[in-house]
Design an enzyme around this catalytic site. Structure first.
Site, PDB file in Angstrom:
ATOM      1  N   VAL A   8     -23.784 -30.521  13.997  1.00 37.86           N
ATOM      2  CA  VAL A   8     -24.648 -29.278  13.452  1.00 37.86           C
ATOM      3  C   VAL A   8     -25.598 -29.056  14.555  1.00 37.86           C
ATOM      4  CG1 VAL A   8     -23.618 -29.514  11.181  1.00 37.86           C
ATOM      5  CG2 VAL A   8     -26.035 -30.524  11.690  1.00 37.86           C
ATOM      6  N   SER A   9     -26.033 -27.772  14.537  1.00 33.03           N
ATOM      7  CA  SER A   9     -27.043 -27.573  15.517  1.00 33.03           C
ATOM      8  C   SER A   9     -28.475 -27.501  15.226  1.00 33.03           C
ATOM      9  CB  SER A   9     -26.743 -25.961  16.033  1.00 33.03           C
ATOM     10  OG  SER A   9     -25.550 -25.731  16.580  1.00 33.03           O
ATOM     11  N   THR A  10     -28.776 -27.519  13.823  1.00 35.07           N
ATOM     12  CA  THR A  10     -29.982 -27.433  13.192  1.00 35.07           C
ATOM     13  C   THR A  10     -30.013 -28.618  12.226  1.00 35.07           C
ATOM     14  OG1 THR A  10     -29.728 -25.709  11.527  1.00 35.07           O
ATOM     15  CG2 THR A  10     -30.252 -24.972  13.667  1.00 35.07           C
ATOM     16  N   GLN A  13     -28.701 -27.238   8.610  1.00 32.22           N
ATOM     17  CA  GLN A  13     -27.184 -27.200   8.778  1.00 32.22           C
ATOM     18  C   GLN A  13     -26.711 -28.659   7.865  1.00 32.22           C
ATOM     19  OE1 GLN A  13     -26.240 -26.164  12.431  1.00 32.22           O
ATOM     20  NE2 GLN A  13     -25.570 -24.269  11.804  1.00 32.22           N
TER      21      GLN A  13
END
Length: 187
Positions: A8-10, A13
């Site tokens: 996941v990017s952040t 998330q």
């Protein structure tokens, strides 16, 4: 061995959906990357690098979706080529890519051909643009470090022995070799 990879990017998330799908796909181990952008080169992500170290001939890398591995087609094709060279099978659960099947290999090769086609088109457009700019009299490349007036001033000062090449370079804020090339080009 079947290794699952989730990303996941952040920090906000959640990996649960991906982990659940990878578990259902029968992964022996699931490795994750949290807060890792998809634009970051896959091999530089800690979790992905760990997964690559674990994978060997005949092993499988499984992802929930293709964009969990990389964002651009060129990156994906590079990774899939690397997997092929190392004898690693690849499967994307939601994209229908499974290199253990004929259809999955077909999709992989089509992606590779499209990426190559895209690179060729970009090169052709770039070359055509450069040719057109040259025809219009546009100077290509980096702008000159010195104006013609600065070069003339440097030439006069150096020839009159009022200044050295190094001294003029310092005054004009350029490297000594820049002055030397400019003077040589004007002779």
């Amino acid at each position: 061995m079947k290794i699952g990879y989730a990303r996941v990017s952040t920090e906000d998330q959640n990996l649960d959906l991906q982990i659940e799908a990878l578990t259902e796909a029968g992964c022996d181990r699931i490795i994750t990357d949290q807060a890792q952008s998809g634009t970051t080169v896959a091999q530089s992500r800690t979790g992905f690098a760990e997964a690559l170290e674990l994978l060997g001939q005949g092993d499988h890398l499984v992802v929930w979706k293709l964009d969990r591995v990389g964002r651009s087609i060129a990156d994906l094709v590079h990774l899939l080529k690397l997997f092929g060279e190392r004898g690693i099978e690849f499967r994307s659960l939601t994209d229908g890519i499974d290199t253990t099947t004929a259809g999955g290999r077909l999709v992989f090769h089509i992606m590779g051909a499209l990426a190559e086609f895209e690179r060729d088109l970009i090169q052709e457009r770039t070359k055509a643009g450069l040719r057109a700019a040259k025809k219009r009299g546009k100077r290509l490349g980096r702008p000159p470090a010195l104006t013609p007036a600065q070069i003339a001033h440097a030439r006069q000062a150096i020839e009159a022995k009022r200044e050295t090449v190094s001294g003029m370079a310092e005054i004009l804020g350029v490297n000594r070799s820049t002055i030397q090339r400019a003077l040589a080009a004007g002779t």
